[in-house]
Design a protein around this motif. Sequence first.
Motif, PDB file in Angstrom:
ATOM      1  N   VAL A 148     -21.677  10.493  61.657  1.00  7.64           N
ATOM      2  CA  VAL A 148     -21.242   9.670  60.534  1.00  7.64           C
ATOM      3  C   VAL A 148     -19.730   9.770  60.415  1.00  7.64           C
ATOM      4  CG1 VAL A 148     -21.439   9.262  58.053  1.00  7.64           C
ATOM      5  CG2 VAL A 148     -23.414  10.090  59.333  1.00  7.64           C
ATOM      6  N   THR A 149     -19.075   8.634  60.358  1.00  4.14           N
ATOM      7  CA  THR A 149     -17.632   8.615  60.139  1.00  4.14           C
ATOM      8  C   THR A 149     -17.308   9.272  58.802  1.00  4.14           C
ATOM      9  OG1 THR A 149     -17.460   6.539  61.355  1.00  4.14           O
ATOM     10  CG2 THR A 149     -15.619   7.098  59.918  1.00  4.14           C
ATOM     11  N   VAL A 150     -16.181   9.992  58.757  1.00  2.00           N
ATOM     12  CA  VAL A 150     -15.751  10.587  57.488  1.00  2.00           C
ATOM     13  C   VAL A 150     -15.757   9.491  56.423  1.00  2.00           C
ATOM     14  CG1 VAL A 150     -13.838  11.652  56.253  1.00  2.00           C
ATOM     15  CG2 VAL A 150     -14.371  12.371  58.576  1.00  2.00           C
ATOM     16  N   ARG A 151     -16.465   9.746  55.353  1.00  2.00           N
ATOM     17  CA  ARG A 151     -16.694   8.693  54.363  1.00  2.00           C
ATOM     18  C   ARG A 151     -15.932   8.964  53.082  1.00  2.00           C
ATOM     19  NH1 ARG A 151     -22.823   8.435  53.126  1.00  2.00           N
ATOM     20  NH2 ARG A 151     -21.938   7.342  51.356  1.00  2.00           N
ATOM     21  N   ARG A 152     -15.194   7.952  52.629  1.00  2.00           N
ATOM     22  CA  ARG A 152     -14.626   8.088  51.292  1.00  2.00           C
ATOM     23  C   ARG A 152     -15.681   7.704  50.267  1.00  2.00           C
ATOM     24  NH1 ARG A 152     -13.718   3.330  48.732  1.00  2.00           N
ATOM     25  NH2 ARG A 152     -13.126   1.488  49.946  1.00  2.00           N
ATOM     26  N   LEU A 153     -15.501   8.158  49.068  1.00  2.00           N
ATOM     27  CA  LEU A 153     -16.397   7.759  47.988  1.00  2.00           C
ATOM     28  C   LEU A 153     -16.181   6.280  47.686  1.00  2.00           C
ATOM     29  CD1 LEU A 153     -15.922  10.761  45.498  1.00  2.00           C
ATOM     30  CD2 LEU A 153     -17.544  10.557  47.396  1.00  2.00           C
ATOM     31  N   ASN A 154     -17.273   5.528  47.586  1.00  2.00           N
ATOM     32  CA  ASN A 154     -17.099   4.142  47.159  1.00  2.00           C
ATOM     33  C   ASN A 154     -16.902   4.110  45.639  1.00  2.00           C
ATOM     34  OD1 ASN A 154     -19.646   4.265  45.935  1.00  2.00           O
ATOM     35  ND2 ASN A 154     -20.679   3.227  47.605  1.00  2.00           N
ATOM     36  N   ARG A 155     -16.751   2.939  45.080  1.00  2.00           N
ATOM     37  CA  ARG A 155     -16.406   2.847  43.656  1.00  2.00           C
ATOM     38  C   ARG A 155     -17.479   3.466  42.774  1.00  2.00           C
ATOM     39  NH1 ARG A 155     -14.390  -2.913  41.813  1.00  2.00           N
ATOM     40  NH2 ARG A 155     -16.511  -3.489  42.389  1.00  2.00           N
ATOM     41  N   THR A 156     -18.732   3.177  43.079  1.00  2.00           N
ATOM     42  CA  THR A 156     -19.817   3.738  42.276  1.00  2.00           C
ATOM     43  C   THR A 156     -19.836   5.255  42.384  1.00  2.00           C
ATOM     44  OG1 THR A 156     -21.173   1.748  42.519  1.00  2.00           O
ATOM     45  CG2 THR A 156     -22.318   3.797  41.979  1.00  2.00           C
ATOM     46  N   GLU A 157     -19.707   5.768  43.596  1.00  2.00           N
ATOM     47  CA  GLU A 157     -19.733   7.214  43.806  1.00  2.00           C
ATOM     48  C   GLU A 157     -18.547   7.891  43.134  1.00  2.00           C
ATOM     49  OE1 GLU A 157     -21.999   7.107  48.169  1.00  2.00           O
ATOM     50  OE2 GLU A 157     -19.817   7.070  48.038  1.00  2.00           O
ATOM     51  N   TYR A 158     -17.388   7.244  43.168  1.00  2.00           N
ATOM     52  CA  TYR A 158     -16.208   7.808  42.514  1.00  2.00           C
ATOM     53  C   TYR A 158     -16.443   7.924  41.006  1.00  2.00           C
ATOM     54  CZ  TYR A 158     -11.297   8.512  41.237  1.00  2.00           C
ATOM     55  OH  TYR A 158     -10.117   9.022  40.731  1.00  2.00           O
ATOM     56  N   ASN A 159     -16.892   6.849  40.391  1.00  4.79           N
ATOM     57  CA  ASN A 159     -17.151   6.888  38.943  1.00  4.79           C
ATOM     58  C   ASN A 159     -18.175   7.969  38.584  1.00  4.79           C
ATOM     59  OD1 ASN A 159     -15.402   4.879  38.007  1.00  4.79           O
ATOM     60  ND2 ASN A 159     -16.879   3.244  38.375  1.00  4.79           N
ATOM     61  N   ASN A 160     -19.262   8.011  39.332  1.00  8.28           N
ATOM     62  CA  ASN A 160     -20.314   8.980  39.033  1.00  8.28           C
ATOM     63  C   ASN A 160     -19.839  10.409  39.251  1.00  8.28           C
ATOM     64  OD1 ASN A 160     -21.953   6.806  38.500  1.00  8.28           O
ATOM     65  ND2 ASN A 160     -23.145   6.955  40.374  1.00  8.28           N
TER      66      ASN A 160
END
Length: 793
Positions: A148-160
């Motif tokens: 899995v490519t290093v993943r940034r938090l998407n918008r939903t994950e960031y808020n949560n």
Amino acid sequence: MSLPLGLCRVCVLATRRPARFIGLSALLALLVLCPDASAQKESPTLKPVPQDAFKKTIVPFFNKYCVECHGKDEPEGEFSLMGLMDEASIYSSHKSWEKVFGMLELGAMPPEDADPKPGDAENDKIVAYLDALVFTVDCNAVRDPGRVTVRRLNRTEYNNTVRDLLGVDFRPADGFPSDDVGYGFDNIGDVLTISPLLLEKYLDAAEAVAEAAIAAPPKPEKRKFSGTQLQRTGSATLSGSGAYGLNSSGSVYKYYRFETPGDYILRARAGGQSAAGEDAKMEVRLDAKVLKVFDVKPPRQSMNVYEIKVHVDSDTKKFEAAFINDYYNPTKGEDRNLAIASLEIEGPLDAPSEDVPDSHKRLVIAHPGKSKEASAALASARKVLEPFIGRAFRRPATKAEVDRFTSLVKIASEQGDGYEEALRVAVSGVLVSPHFLFRIEQDPKPDNPKVQRNLNDYELASRLSYFLWSTMPDDELLALAGQFKLHDDKVLEAQVRRMLADPRSQALVDNFAAQWLNLRSLADVTPDRKQFPTFDEKLQADMRRETEMFFETVMREDRNMLDLLDGKFTFLNKRLAKHYGISGVQGEEFRQVELTGNQRAGVLTHGSILTITSNPTRTSPVKRGKWILENILGTPPPIPPDDVPLLAESQSARPDATLREQLELHREIPGCRACHESLDSIGFGFENFDAVGRWRDREGKNPVDASGVLPSGEEFAGPLELVQVLKKKQGDVSRNIVEKMLTYALGRGLEYYDQCAVDSIVRAHAKAEFRFSALVLQIVKCDPFLKRRGDGE
């Protein structure tokens, strides 16, 4: 590889997703699109490939038909076959071989005008060989868990994550640029890039979050009194400049109510005129108590500030500044005087903080108190930051990391910030760290694809929490990770069941189901208001809520996931029930309604699905059929050729024809029949529902004909019979759900080598009667979820 219908090979290619296993995707397409393949239940068995097939058959084929255009000198399409002329390249350049296979199977290469051009038999032989060589996976050998490519938090994950990390109650990521989508989801590492704009947003959000989470002591209030706001005694006279001149003894004062006991700074802005070798003396008093006597420096016109810190109880007190050493000698021309421009009160300096938010109490677990020593503040900051950094990074913080962020507190303190304000600086720094913004799984040999490893417990905790909750691991997960227990099967299963029962698993509804079923696109649909005047934003929201609640019930009650197809219940409020023509439902609140004796069942008859698969003014059997092939059966049709005329041209030929008759005309166009036979047949099964999901028996003047025959031979009349036909393809439906959820869980698209894991999950899911929890448990226990490898083909 013999394919029915000739053109069915085109349909097979379209179904070849990244995840394939010995032609399995071809089978899925054949079951739906090819009439004489409907009886097959297992993956087709390919004929054994001769040991020397690559050297004696494939390479000569390329040399004869392909290298003239795709050789080493300026290859067409910038695609050269020169690096693919040995069998080892199947593994070292697998992506290129997938492209070669796809073009040959489609028949797109060699092109129609090629000379020489292989015959069908010769081409099919090469396709069959490549199918076996490129896509065969030995599940008994060492399995490839993928990477899995290093993943940034998407918008939903960031808020949560911010919510659960700090307890702030706002959503900073709502103002971020939209996340890109890959493989149908917005949590795919390969497409979650970072732009300069997003970097700026991260910085702004970090400061806003830190300020909301940590309550700095309130800024002391400053009250300034001058001119007529002051009272005077003795010689004090208000001059034109706004200052009081005191040419002999006198004072200015202000009665002030100190509401809060505490430390205050009392200030007087004054200028003096010296005489006889002595400056003017100003006595500062609080009530009758002398606080301090200041020597006020000349010149009189240059006002300086004189201040004193004092503790004051809650009371009304007289704050006074007096001139106490008047001197006048006319003989020598000496005159000592005082001028006072204003009095000022600042405080309380140590306001109580009983009303700090819960986030502050949770985070600021240590405080230097009244100590002014820098070492005390730094020691307290370390106690605060070490656990915070560990939770933010979803793993224990290193000493170097704690040192680095504690140094930010030191720098901010040296620049005059208070303890809480300095902590805000450090917390902001943590929130813009890559270890917070990204889900990092560090490999010992990241560039070696042959090196596999198990995830460590903290990495597994993050995969679990972001899969099931779209947020960071909670304290229980992190504690188990710290005890190295998460890889224990019993512990892992218990945690999955706990997490599914937790309200945060609503994220699976909001983020997995809403994207898989395309519910997010409902907001972009605009049915014609003249034809559908009752359709508005409230009804649109109701439609989405119905489908979300249906999926949530399947999840919460651990139902058979095939209930998504034919569950005879739904959730309605009065508005949506009226739209459907269902009586007995009152009020705005949704409630479960049984559908016995009704022509609706499962999500395929929900207004949300029926509306997003329609055109603004009419239904679209093609869109509805395509949606079911893609989202339910996992066998998407190919992209239509560029030269295919639009349906509007068929409409202009016979404007009075029904939609079914117009589509029959369209299917007469060469290149359209093979795919439209399946698309249209499935879509027409739902023609009793109009473009916004209402039941109808007539289309204009004509009765609705919702009957049909699939290319695989099954007949149906109406939506309920078609739903049952689709349910019989439970293997296809289950496999599609498995692949969709596994893609979402991993945050990457599936590859051919994932099919071993997919097959295992599908078998276990069927054995468990397709229960929701069984699917989730099998996913979190599979190698692609538990392991990873270095990068490479």
